[in-house]
Design an enzyme around this catalytic site. Structure first.
Site, PDB file in Angstrom:
ATOM      1  N   THR A 114      74.598  33.181  70.709  1.00  0.00           N
ATOM      2  CA  THR A 114      74.758  32.667  69.346  1.00  0.00           C
ATOM      3  C   THR A 114      73.469  32.731  68.541  1.00  0.00           C
ATOM      4  O   THR A 114      72.365  32.686  69.113  1.00  0.00           O
ATOM      5  CB  THR A 114      75.232  31.197  69.399  1.00  0.00           C
ATOM      6  OG1 THR A 114      75.112  30.605  68.105  1.00  0.00           O
ATOM      7  CG2 THR A 114      74.396  30.361  70.351  1.00  0.00           C
ATOM      8  N   TYR A 138      73.510  22.631  71.978  1.00  0.00           N
ATOM      9  CA  TYR A 138      74.420  23.787  72.076  1.00  0.00           C
ATOM     10  C   TYR A 138      73.602  25.082  72.151  1.00  0.00           C
ATOM     11  O   TYR A 138      73.779  25.892  73.077  1.00  0.00           O
ATOM     12  CB  TYR A 138      75.379  23.804  70.872  1.00  0.00           C
ATOM     13  CG  TYR A 138      76.082  25.121  70.669  1.00  0.00           C
ATOM     14  CD1 TYR A 138      76.976  25.612  71.612  1.00  0.00           C
ATOM     15  CD2 TYR A 138      75.828  25.889  69.522  1.00  0.00           C
ATOM     16  CE1 TYR A 138      77.616  26.834  71.422  1.00  0.00           C
ATOM     17  CE2 TYR A 138      76.470  27.100  69.324  1.00  0.00           C
ATOM     18  CZ  TYR A 138      77.357  27.575  70.280  1.00  0.00           C
ATOM     19  OH  TYR A 138      77.972  28.787  70.090  1.00  0.00           O
ATOM     20  N   LYS A 142      73.019  27.811  75.372  1.00  0.00           N
ATOM     21  CA  LYS A 142      73.305  29.253  75.303  1.00  0.00           C
ATOM     22  C   LYS A 142      72.055  30.071  75.644  1.00  0.00           C
ATOM     23  O   LYS A 142      72.130  31.118  76.300  1.00  0.00           O
ATOM     24  CB  LYS A 142      73.807  29.603  73.900  1.00  0.00           C
ATOM     25  CG  LYS A 142      75.199  29.085  73.611  1.00  0.00           C
ATOM     26  CD  LYS A 142      76.229  29.925  74.343  1.00  0.00           C
ATOM     27  CE  LYS A 142      77.640  29.449  74.122  1.00  0.00           C
ATOM     28  NZ  LYS A 142      78.639  30.398  74.604  1.00  0.00           N
ATOM     29  N   ARG A 276      73.892  18.610  56.112  1.00  0.00           N
ATOM     30  CA  ARG A 276      74.262  18.338  57.506  1.00  0.00           C
ATOM     31  C   ARG A 276      72.991  18.503  58.349  1.00  0.00           C
ATOM     32  O   ARG A 276      72.339  19.563  58.252  1.00  0.00           O
ATOM     33  CB  ARG A 276      75.343  19.341  57.937  1.00  0.00           C
ATOM     34  CG  ARG A 276      75.990  19.044  59.266  1.00  0.00           C
ATOM     35  CD  ARG A 276      77.206  19.932  59.512  1.00  0.00           C
ATOM     36  NE  ARG A 276      76.884  21.349  59.574  1.00  0.00           N
ATOM     37  CZ  ARG A 276      77.771  22.301  59.856  1.00  0.00           C
ATOM     38  NH1 ARG A 276      79.033  21.985  60.090  1.00  0.00           N
ATOM     39  NH2 ARG A 276      77.399  23.567  59.892  1.00  0.00           N
TER      40      ARG A 276
END
Ligand SMILES: NC(=O)c1ccc[n+]([C@@H]2O[C@H](COP(=O)([O-])OP(=O)(O)OC[C@H]3O[C@@H](n4cnc5c(N)ncnc54)[C@H](O)[C@@H]3O)[C@@H](O)[C@H]2O)c1
Ligand SMILES: O=c1ccn([C@@H]2O[C@H](COP(=O)(O)OP(=O)(O)O[C@H]3O[C@H](CO)[C@H](O)[C@H](O)[C@H]3O)[C@@H](O)[C@H]2O)c(=O)[nH]1
Length: 319
Positions: A114, A138, A142, A276
């Site tokens: 990603t 996350y 990865k 965010r």
């Protein structure tokens, strides 16, 4: 080739499974259905409901020549509050899978990595040799699997490819994005257009971008599927290749809102919200390496096409 697809009941894995079947490959899907749907597994593929942690007997039975590894947890916000889920599922699960592969002498793998492995970039477009400084668990999980693949290539002669997707959108072969917990911009905007959600909250309009909203690189899932078919035979034993997958063009959240309004004909009410946490202002891929080495070129780069394919899928499901 006889291939095992982990996560083939999920969004991207089910589209790539359909493309593999169309390419004449024999496909078994392994998925625990934690975020996927059995009815998304394309007809023609065999389905086994199992976790990555229990993949050894499945590999022993299937004896695949290669694995395409999509299965993962991929909610950035959840990864910040429940990191153990990400280390267990993404890292522990991948390790169990690689050991199950080694046990049956299957050493070819394509892995879903990603853009989140890079974190906040120093330069845009982002090349593969940019620093990897993930800003969430996350992305870190990865990156750990990318590192695992490098060492398995060197020590155990694996032929591995990590494909670092940027923002995937669109639908193909009758399958598309549908998650019980939806966080991605396109499906959320389409829920508003379909009348199942009141408004889209735009996370921040004060970014240092021309219209103040975040810029992302949207890549059509059809182009992603084509990249997997090219990547599968590419590496030699002992090689771990890393390729970015994006269209190379950035679109802002506001441009996406405009595209959704134009495709759906819905006014799409928008509420301006706070930023965010952890959202970089601009993420755009340099996909020059996969273009040069494998001849991949994205064919479906028009934002309207990505949105209208996702919209057609959403409408077909609600019909
Ligand atoms: N969607 C994107 O924009 C995007 C971007 C970058 C990377 N990725 C990566 O691409 C892959 C596919 O993403 P997606 O959007 O299709 O997600 P998805 O949630 O739709 O699919 C993941 C699938 O894996 C299965 N799964 C999860 N953990 C498992 C486990 N331990 N054992 C067996 N099955 C398990 C789920 O049930 C699901 O069907 C993921 O690895 C994700 O991190 C996605
Ligand atoms: O309701 C929403 C949802 C998203 N956004 C904005 O839309 C853009 C795209 O957000 P997504 O959640 O759709 O995608 P991300 O860019 O956060 O995430 C993508 O890139 C990440 C890497 O940075 C991971 O790989 C992840 O899996 C992948 O979908 C962001 O600027 C986000 O702030 C909104 O304004 N409102």
């Amino acid at each position: 080739m006889r291939v095992l697809v982990t996560g083939g009941a999920g969004y991207i894995g089910s589209v790539v499974t359909a493309a593999l079947l169309e390419g004449g490959h024999e496909v078994t899907v392994l998925d625990d259905l934690s975020t996927g749907h059995e009815d998304a597994v394309p007809a023609g593929a065999r389905f086994v409901q199992a976790s990555l942690h229990d993949s050894a007997p499945v590999l022993a039975d299937v004896r695949p020549e290669a694995v395409l590894h999509f299965a993962a947890k991929s909610l950035v916000a959840q990864s910040q509050v429940e990191p153990e889920v990400y280390w267990h599922s993404n890292v522990g699960g991948s390790l169990a899978l690689l050991e199950a592969m080694r046990a049956v002498d299957c050493r070819r793998i394509v892995f879903s990595s990603t853009a989140a492995t890079y974190g906040e970039p120093d330069q845009v477009p982002i090349p593969e040799d940019a620093p990897t400084r993930p800003t969430n668990t996350y992305g870190a999980s990865k990156l750990a699997v990318d590192t695992m693949l490098t060492s398995y290539a060197v020590a155990h002669s694996f032929a591995a490819v990590s494909l670092r997707y940027f923002n995937v959108g669109g639908a193909a072969y009758g399958v598309g994005e549908r998650h019980a917990t939806e966080t991605h911009l396109i499906p959320i905007a389409l829920q508003v257009a379909a009348g199942t959600r009141e408004a889209l909250t735009v996370f921040g309009t004060d970014y240092p971008t021309p219209d103040g909203t975040c810029i992302r690189d949207y890549v059509h899932v059809k182009d992603l599927a084509a990249a997997h078919l090219l990547a599968l035979p590419a590496p030699a034993p002992g090689e771990h290749r890393i390729y970015n997958l994006g269209s190379g063009t950035g679109f802002s959240v506001q441009e996406m809102v405009d595209a959704v309004r134009s495709v759906t004909g819905h006014p799409l009410p928008v509420v301006v919200g706070d930023r965010r946490p952890g959202d970089p202002a601009r993420l755009v891929a340099s996909s020059a390496r996969i273009q040069d080495e494998l001849g991949w070129a994205p064919q479906h780069t028009d934002l309207r096409e990505i949105v209208s394919d996702a919209w057609a899928f959403a409408q077909a499901r609600s019909a």
